[in-house]
Scaffold this motif. Structure first.
Motif, short mmCIF file in Angstrom:
data_model
loop_
_atom_site.label_atom_id
_atom_site.label_comp_id
_atom_site.label_asym_id
_atom_site.label_seq_id
_atom_site.Cartn_x
_atom_site.Cartn_y
_atom_site.Cartn_z
N UNK A 82 48.55 34.32 32.74
CA UNK A 82 48.41 34.63 31.39
C UNK A 82 49.33 35.49 30.85
N UNK A 83 49.30 36.76 31.63
CA UNK A 83 50.18 37.99 31.23
C UNK A 83 51.57 37.43 31.13
N UNK A 84 52.19 36.59 32.21
CA UNK A 84 53.48 36.15 32.54
C UNK A 84 53.87 35.52 31.27
N UNK A 85 52.95 34.68 30.61
CA UNK A 85 53.12 33.64 29.43
C UNK A 85 53.07 34.45 28.25
N UNK A 86 52.52 35.28 28.04
CA UNK A 86 52.02 36.18 26.84
C UNK A 86 53.48 36.67 26.26
N UNK A 90 55.50 43.04 28.08
CA UNK A 90 57.02 43.32 28.53
C UNK A 90 57.07 43.42 30.15
N UNK A 91 55.96 44.01 30.54
CA UNK A 91 55.89 44.34 32.16
C UNK A 91 54.33 44.51 32.31
N UNK A 92 54.17 44.35 33.63
CA UNK A 92 52.64 44.68 34.03
C UNK A 92 52.71 44.66 35.46
N UNK A 93 51.59 45.42 36.09
CA UNK A 93 51.45 45.62 37.55
C UNK A 93 50.19 45.66 37.67
N UNK A 94 49.63 44.97 38.82
CA UNK A 94 48.31 45.14 38.99
C UNK A 94 47.94 45.59 40.39
N UNK A 95 47.30 46.68 40.35
CA UNK A 95 46.87 47.36 41.76
C UNK A 95 45.60 47.30 42.30
N UNK A 96 45.47 46.93 43.49
CA UNK A 96 44.13 46.93 44.00
C UNK A 96 43.67 48.21 44.63
N UNK A 97 42.68 48.86 44.09
CA UNK A 97 42.23 50.10 44.47
C UNK A 97 41.16 50.25 45.78
N UNK A 98 40.77 49.08 45.61
CA UNK A 98 39.49 48.99 46.96
C UNK A 98 38.64 47.93 46.75
N UNK A 99 37.84 47.76 47.91
CA UNK A 99 37.02 46.91 48.08
C UNK A 99 35.61 47.24 47.96
N UNK A 100 35.34 48.24 48.50
CA UNK A 100 33.91 49.08 48.29
C UNK A 100 34.16 50.57 47.54
#
Length: 129
Positions: A82-86, A90-100
């Motif tokens: 969705x962010x790619x098509x919106x 302009x730019x975005x980045x998603x970072x995984x901070x952790x599982x637990x």
């Protein structure tokens, strides 16, 4: 569910309604798929470090914002699509901070002592043993 952090740069506009709508639709997508939005921060209008071309337009500044949320992997893929098509993004980045929780906040982050310990004069005292 893992904790993620989304850093997003949206098109800078004089009115705040498009940005509010973008943040609302992004958080609504996470919530509708069973996730939890933990925090949303607006970092303000800033000049981009270099010009960016997105959706056949050049951009020199943008509205920066950050969102922390818990979700699963399929929802993260839908969010990225969705962010790619919106056209507002302009730019975005998603970072995984952790599982637990212990991966995200180490036990020493809240002052260095666990509930059964105390720090006295630079020395750790254990109350349980």
């Amino acid at each position: 569910m893992p904790l993620y952090e989304l850093f997003c740069v949206a098109i800078a506009q004089a009115e705040s309604a498009p940005l509010r709508d973008l943040v609302h639709t992004t958080s609504r997508l996470v919530l509708d798929h069973g996730g939890v939005v933990r925090n949303v921060q607006y970092w303000g209008k800033r000049t981009l470090p270099q010009r960016a071309k997105r959706h056949q337009q050049l951009h020199y500044s943008g509205d920066y914002w950050l969102m922390q949320f818990d979700t699963n992997a399929p929802t993260l893929k839908v969010l990225n699509d969705r962010l790619r098509q919106d056209p507002r993004v302009i730019k975005w980045n998603t970072l995984k901070l952790g599982e637990k929780l212990r991966e995200i906040v180490p036990p020493t982050a809240s002052g260095g002592a666990t509930p059964a310990q105390s720090t006295m004069g630079g020395k750790t005292v254990d109350y349980l043993g």
